[in-house]
Motif scaffolding. Sequence first.
Motif, PDB file in Angstrom:
ATOM      1  N   LYS A 288       0.826  -1.210   0.000  1.00  0.00           N
ATOM      2  CA  LYS A 288       0.000   0.000   0.000  1.00  0.00           C
ATOM      3  C   LYS A 288       0.861   1.261   0.000  1.00  0.00           C
ATOM      4  O   LYS A 288       0.470   2.287  -0.564  1.00  0.00           O
ATOM      5  CB  LYS A 288      -0.950  -0.015   1.200  1.00  0.00           C
ATOM      6  N   ALA A 289       2.041   1.187   0.630  1.00  0.00           N
ATOM      7  CA  ALA A 289       2.955   2.329   0.574  1.00  0.00           C
ATOM      8  C   ALA A 289       3.376   2.594  -0.864  1.00  0.00           C
ATOM      9  O   ALA A 289       3.447   3.747  -1.309  1.00  0.00           O
ATOM     10  CB  ALA A 289       4.177   2.062   1.451  1.00  0.00           C
ATOM     11  N   LEU A 290       3.622   1.534  -1.624  1.00  0.00           N
ATOM     12  CA  LEU A 290       4.001   1.688  -3.033  1.00  0.00           C
ATOM     13  C   LEU A 290       2.848   2.254  -3.858  1.00  0.00           C
ATOM     14  O   LEU A 290       3.045   3.133  -4.702  1.00  0.00           O
ATOM     15  CB  LEU A 290       4.446   0.340  -3.597  1.00  0.00           C
ATOM     16  N   SER A 291       1.643   1.768  -3.619  1.00  0.00           N
ATOM     17  CA  SER A 291       0.500   2.233  -4.415  1.00  0.00           C
ATOM     18  C   SER A 291       0.134   3.673  -4.100  1.00  0.00           C
ATOM     19  O   SER A 291      -0.513   4.345  -4.900  1.00  0.00           O
ATOM     20  CB  SER A 291      -0.714   1.318  -4.203  1.00  0.00           C
ATOM     21  N   ASN A 292       0.547   4.162  -2.921  1.00  0.00           N
ATOM     22  CA  ASN A 292       0.228   5.531  -2.508  1.00  0.00           C
ATOM     23  C   ASN A 292       1.334   6.545  -2.785  1.00  0.00           C
ATOM     24  O   ASN A 292       1.085   7.746  -2.752  1.00  0.00           O
ATOM     25  CB  ASN A 292      -0.070   5.565  -1.007  1.00  0.00           C
ATOM     26  N   PHE A 307      13.919   2.145 -10.033  1.00  0.00           N
ATOM     27  CA  PHE A 307      13.643   1.213  -8.947  1.00  0.00           C
ATOM     28  C   PHE A 307      14.121   1.753  -7.599  1.00  0.00           C
ATOM     29  O   PHE A 307      13.735   1.234  -6.549  1.00  0.00           O
ATOM     30  CB  PHE A 307      14.260  -0.157  -9.229  1.00  0.00           C
ATOM     31  N   GLY A 308      14.929   2.792  -7.625  1.00  0.00           N
ATOM     32  CA  GLY A 308      15.333   3.411  -6.373  1.00  0.00           C
ATOM     33  C   GLY A 308      14.141   3.938  -5.602  1.00  0.00           C
ATOM     34  O   GLY A 308      14.117   3.895  -4.364  1.00  0.00           O
ATOM     35  N   ARG A 309      13.123   4.433  -6.308  1.00  0.00           N
ATOM     36  CA  ARG A 309      11.911   4.913  -5.645  1.00  0.00           C
ATOM     37  C   ARG A 309      11.131   3.747  -5.037  1.00  0.00           C
ATOM     38  O   ARG A 309      10.509   3.895  -3.984  1.00  0.00           O
ATOM     39  CB  ARG A 309      11.027   5.681  -6.630  1.00  0.00           C
ATOM     40  N   ILE A 310      11.165   2.610  -5.696  1.00  0.00           N
ATOM     41  CA  ILE A 310      10.505   1.421  -5.170  1.00  0.00           C
ATOM     42  C   ILE A 310      11.188   0.989  -3.876  1.00  0.00           C
ATOM     43  O   ILE A 310      10.547   0.772  -2.845  1.00  0.00           O
ATOM     44  CB  ILE A 310      10.533   0.273  -6.197  1.00  0.00           C
ATOM     45  N   ALA A 311      12.508   0.852  -3.926  1.00  0.00           N
ATOM     46  CA  ALA A 311      13.266   0.409  -2.753  1.00  0.00           C
ATOM     47  C   ALA A 311      13.119   1.397  -1.596  1.00  0.00           C
ATOM     48  O   ALA A 311      12.908   0.997  -0.442  1.00  0.00           O
ATOM     49  CB  ALA A 311      14.739   0.235  -3.127  1.00  0.00           C
ATOM     50  N   THR A 313      10.718   3.462  -0.937  1.00  0.00           N
ATOM     51  CA  THR A 313       9.372   3.418  -0.357  1.00  0.00           C
ATOM     52  C   THR A 313       9.194   2.200   0.537  1.00  0.00           C
ATOM     53  O   THR A 313       8.570   2.287   1.599  1.00  0.00           O
ATOM     54  CB  THR A 313       8.315   3.416  -1.479  1.00  0.00           C
ATOM     55  N   ILE A 314       9.735   1.063   0.132  1.00  0.00           N
ATOM     56  CA  ILE A 314       9.653  -0.138   0.971  1.00  0.00           C
ATOM     57  C   ILE A 314      10.371   0.103   2.292  1.00  0.00           C
ATOM     58  O   ILE A 314       9.850  -0.196   3.375  1.00  0.00           O
ATOM     59  CB  ILE A 314      10.249  -1.353   0.239  1.00  0.00           C
TER      60      ILE A 314
END
Length: 393
Positions: A288-292, A307-311, A313-314
């Motif tokens: 949900k953090a990724l989807s938001n 993918f840095g934004r993905i990592a 956010t996780i």
Amino acid sequence: MFTILPIKGFIDQIDGFFCDGIHAGLKPNGNNDLGFIYSDTPCEVEAVFTKNRFQAAPLKHFQMYEKGFKTNFVLINSKNANAMTGQKGIDDINEVFASLNHDLLNPIMSSTGVIANPLPKEKIIKGANSFNLSAKSGENLSKAIMTTDAYPKTCMYEVKLQDGSSFKIGAVAKGAGMINPNLATMLCFICTDAAIKREDMKELLEANSHSTFNAISVDGDTSTNDTVLLLANKKSNAYDKEAFKEALRLVMHDMAMLMVADGEGAKKAVAFEVVGAKDDKQAEIAAKALSNSLLVKTALFGEDPNFGRIASTIGASQIECDETKLVISYNDVKVYENGVILFDEACEARAAEVLKNSEYKVLCNIGIGEGKFTAYGCDLGYKYVEINADYRT
């Protein structure tokens, strides 16, 4: 054993249900803005509502009925949310229903639109008194409940049981903005002729909400009016709990995915699948953090496989994670694996091709445990700002 078949059409195909939508003068452009759902047999009814602490008047009105009540009529208006209107908002609903010339049993009102404006009850009363309750115009209804939606949202299924009996279930919904877990700026009306037990209705609604409407996000905002309503008139005399649960899940998933795809100005519908988390709850938090995430959403809009934004956010979600165990992929294109950056020129090109699609998956394997959850989101671009900057006009 059971078979679930998608069928074309609207909820008016279900035995005993009628609906229509008209222009009552709420929308200045002349489009439909007032609709109804009517059953010629009283319906069992259950609902799940927004978690927003400032629930709108229609939700409060619904909750004033005695537990276990039945209804035969739902009145739905767009353009005005009747939210933040206090006791007057509830009184206005009662006045509307008292002024109608139809034979109604515990009528329900549902509204969507601008918050903090008095309900235009005179227009609604005049329009509702013109309804033909024998109408079967599901397309008109689907358009009447739209606000910033680009298109109507409907689905229908027929469920055939092993004993030869069958029932139908379908839905009509609206939703494109203020979409966030804990429901959204959305209305969804699910109708069925299944002979479902009253105690099963709430259970199955809540069970399926978790992985559908509560797993989507357009912009991270939760509205005051969000409603998922389940109406069952039981006219088929057919029912099987497992079959109904799966059919209901399909209906709710269909509607949720249409909302994500129709996110205001959105071009991308993306599944954020988190696996390998410590437990399901931690997977849900990360997904949900990724989807938001606004940074993730804008990267999707720009078709940038950053993918840095993905990592990041996780990690910011505060779940248990370790960069040496993390794997990130866009569909089947791995860009990061167990601490190793795979993002060379060729890999970036393949990942960028994935992001050109209108639908794809971002897969994140945390590498810690067995927890998993999938959240759904979309990109965020210029059109979203344009729509919401001018929303009241």
